[in-house]
Scaffold this active site. Structure first.
Site, PDB file in Angstrom:
ATOM      1  N   ARG A 234      -8.299  13.481 -22.759  1.00 22.34           N
ATOM      2  CA  ARG A 234      -8.158  12.974 -24.117  1.00 22.34           C
ATOM      3  C   ARG A 234      -7.602  14.104 -24.986  1.00 22.34           C
ATOM      4  NH1 ARG A 234      -8.462   8.579 -22.393  1.00 22.34           N
ATOM      5  NH2 ARG A 234      -9.956   6.937 -22.868  1.00 22.34           N
ATOM      6  N   GLU A 263      -1.953   9.782 -31.047  1.00 20.37           N
ATOM      7  CA  GLU A 263      -1.033   8.995 -30.203  1.00 20.37           C
ATOM      8  C   GLU A 263      -0.578   7.763 -30.972  1.00 20.37           C
ATOM      9  OE1 GLU A 263      -3.068   8.239 -26.500  1.00 20.37           O
ATOM     10  OE2 GLU A 263      -3.269  10.379 -26.076  1.00 20.37           O
ATOM     11  N   HIS A 281       0.640   9.226 -22.207  1.00 15.26           N
ATOM     12  CA  HIS A 281      -0.672   8.690 -21.821  1.00 15.26           C
ATOM     13  C   HIS A 281      -0.511   7.635 -20.721  1.00 15.26           C
ATOM     14  CE1 HIS A 281      -5.044   7.857 -23.258  1.00 15.26           C
ATOM     15  NE2 HIS A 281      -4.910   7.649 -21.958  1.00 15.26           N
TER      16      HIS A 281
HETATM   17  C1  8YV Z   1      -5.620   3.969 -20.463  1.00 18.96           C
HETATM   18  C2  8YV Z   1      -7.532   5.658 -20.258  1.00 18.96           C
HETATM   19  O1  8YV Z   1      -4.885   4.602 -21.426  1.00 18.96           O
HETATM   20  O2  8YV Z   1      -9.014   4.983 -18.566  1.00 18.96           O
HETATM   21  C3  8YV Z   1      -8.864   5.554 -19.628  1.00 18.96           C
HETATM   22  O3  8YV Z   1      -9.828   6.072 -20.221  1.00 18.96           O
HETATM   23  O4  8YV Z   1      -7.337   6.323 -21.203  1.00 18.96           O
HETATM   24  C4  8YV Z   1      -6.354   4.964 -19.649  1.00 18.96           C
HETATM   25  O5  8YV Z   1      -6.522   4.604 -18.367  1.00 18.96           O
HETATM   26  C5  8YV Z   1      -6.264   2.822 -21.162  1.00 18.96           C
HETATM   27  O6  8YV Z   1      -7.605   2.701 -20.995  1.00 18.96           O
HETATM   28  C6  8YV Z   1      -5.572   1.548 -20.808  1.00 18.96           C
HETATM   29  O7  8YV Z   1      -6.183   0.461 -21.365  1.00 18.96           O
END
Ligand code: 8YV
Length: 319
Positions: A234, A263, A281
């Site tokens: 993150r 982002e 991302h």
């Molecule tokens: C995706 C993520 O950006 O799993 C996570 O925590 O940040 C990523 O896999 C997101 O969740 C897609 O919906």
């Protein structure tokens, strides 16, 4: 009657979208113009029993309060830092996420970024395209991975998978996290020690208030002018202003980043730097991982509405 759910975020894989719309009455917030979203939520709220959220578009206290019938939040992602647990816990609303199914693909991207930075792949690609090769523009050799130290911040599922891969490149692995992991890798007592000991610092820890700016100016300086920072976790874990300053001053060698504090913007200064590799991302953004994540999130919702045990509940009540 199909349960009504509020879907936050967008870009679901085709099979996931189809199944969502088949099994639930979906209210897709992303399809509503931003200025009309509050009115839309107010209109659909009385029927909404579940929320389908993404890892980055989650549910805050305000939205939770607007959904009086909310029973469950299913996150399409492993990170749950965008969920306000404090707002949900008193109402006994469970949260699920999608661990495991994305681990390999996120770890692969971490390695791809590390290699891209170490071997300067994007820069060399530009060198060939721009005619630098034909013009015999001077080119510095890059640096080998073998024998170098990869420090993993956060040796959870993804951190472990990154470590296993990097061992295959002949790298030495160290890690730091608050608790000792069930692992034979040496643990550095602090993040500062880990940064000092590492050539590459790979950030794999969860986001959220507890880890905000863990990678600060001091840690970045400890990584040093020959060091490289890789972040696939993150953006909130890294003090980006300090990162930009250190890179610009040559106090940090390079960075390879998939995630950012803001982002989808990301700091403009980073985009100008040759020694920086940037991706939008996309750690879990493969057809396979995203389909499996979507199906698992849906299975959690279906289990809940069928009165069955949740597949992957998040065992935590506060963030
Ligand atoms: C995706 C993520 O950006 O799993 C996570 O925590 O940040 C990523 O896999 C997101 O969740 C897609 O919906």
């Amino acid at each position: 009657m199909r349960p009504e759910i509020l879907v936050l975020g967008s870009g679901w894989m085709p099979d996931v979208s189809a199944k969502l719309d088949r099994r639930f009455t979906c209210h897709h917030l992303a399809n509503v113009a931003p200025e009309e979203r509050q009115a839309y939520i107010a209109r659909v709220a009385p029927g909404v029993r579940g929320v389908f959220a993404s890892g980055t578009v989650g549910i805050d206290a305000r939205l939770a309060a607007q959904l009086p019938q909310l029973e469950i939040v299913a996150v399409h992602g492993v990170g749950v830092d965008a969920v306000d647990f404090a707002a949900l816990a008193p109402r006994g609303i469970p949260v699920t996420n999608t661990p495991d199914v994305l681990t390999d693909d996120v770890a692969d991207l971490a390695v791809a970024l590390l290699l891209a930075a170490a071997r300067r792949v994007p820069m060399l690609d530009r060198y060939v395209r721009d005619g630098g090769w034909e013009a015999k523009r001077p080119l510095m050799p890059s640096r080998a991975l073998r024998g170098k130290v990869a420090g993993i911040l956060g040796l959870g599922r993804i951190g472990q998978a990154v470590a296993t891969r990097l061992e295959g490149f002949g790298m030495q692995i160290r890690y730091h996290q608050r608790s000792t992991a069930n692992s034979a890798y040496p643990r550095s007592a602090s993040l500062l020690d880990l940064a000092r000991d590492s050539d590459y610092l790979v950030v794999c820890a969860p986001g959220g208030p507890g880890t905000q700016h863990l990678v600060n100016a001091e840690v970045i300086d400890a990584l040093g002018p020959q060091g490289t920072l890789v972040n696939i976790a993150r953006g909130s874990l890294v003090d980006e202003a300090a990162l930009v300053t250190a890179l610009a001053a040559g106090r940090l060698g390079a960075a390879a980043l998939d995630v950012f504090e803001d982002e989808p913007r990301g700091p403009a200064a980073l985009k100008e730097m040759e020694q920086v590799v940037l991706t939008p991302h996309v750690g879990s953004f493969t057809l396979e991982a995203r389909t499996a994540m979507g199906m698992l999130a849906i299975d959690n919702l279906l289990a809940h509405f069928a009165g069955e045990p949740l597949r992957t509940p998040v065992e935590r009540t506060t963030s």
